[in-house]
Scaffold this active site. Structure first.
Site: not given
Length: 169
Positions: A58-59
């Site tokens: 994810c980020a």
């Protein structure tokens, strides 16, 4: 069994694992690890997962940790991994990222532009037309405080549904 991989560890194992990006498609379009598959976190519980070792990305690492928990609950014996520090750390180490042409602007920048524009509109309106326009600035300011305290941003949710943010990967 779960494991956190550093970006360099993941890079050396890319050919042996399936990288699953659990961000929303509009986020993935802005930059992703080459060859990764997009299965958003909110769809992971009912998604058909690829065979083999999975590495969630994810980020920043928060949603990928949640994804590991979801998959471990569905398949307790399946080994899963995530990228420690997420795509931000991957990029900070200079590793390759592919971007989709014409990807939308990041959602938080859109929120900043929209909120700032509405505050300015409220201030300009109160100066030139009617003092009541200042209520718009108050409303947006209160919404931003609520978003910061609660973690729910209605403006971001609304902007995510706009046609320019619809992405096909």
């Amino acid at each position: 069994m779960s494991q956190h991989l550093s970006p360099s560890d993941l890079q050396t194992r890319l050919n042996a694992v399936t990288v699953v990006d659990v961000r929303q498609p509009m986020e993935v379009a802005g930059g992703r690890i080459p060859g990764s598959r997009c299965i958003p976190l909110d769809r992971l519980e009912r998604a058909e997962l690829p065979d083999g070792d999975l590495v969630f990305v994810c980020a920043s690492g928060n949603r990928s940790a949640q994804a590991m928990a979801v998959v471990q609950q569905r398949f307790p014996a399946r080994p899963v991994m995530d990228l420690a520090g997420g795509l931000e750390r991957w990029q900070s180490e200079g590793l390759p990222v592919e971007r989709q042409a014409g990807a939308p602007m990041p959602l938080m920048r859109q929120v900043q532009i929209a909120a700032g524009s509405l505050v300015l509109l409220g201030l300009i309106g109160s100066h030139f037309w009617s003092a009541a326009w200042i209520g718009l600035s108050w409303f947006v300011g209160a919404g931003l405080v609520f978003a910061g305290v609660s973690g729910f941003c209605g403006m971001a949710r609304l902007l995510a549904w706009m046609p320019w943010n619809r992405v096909r990967l």
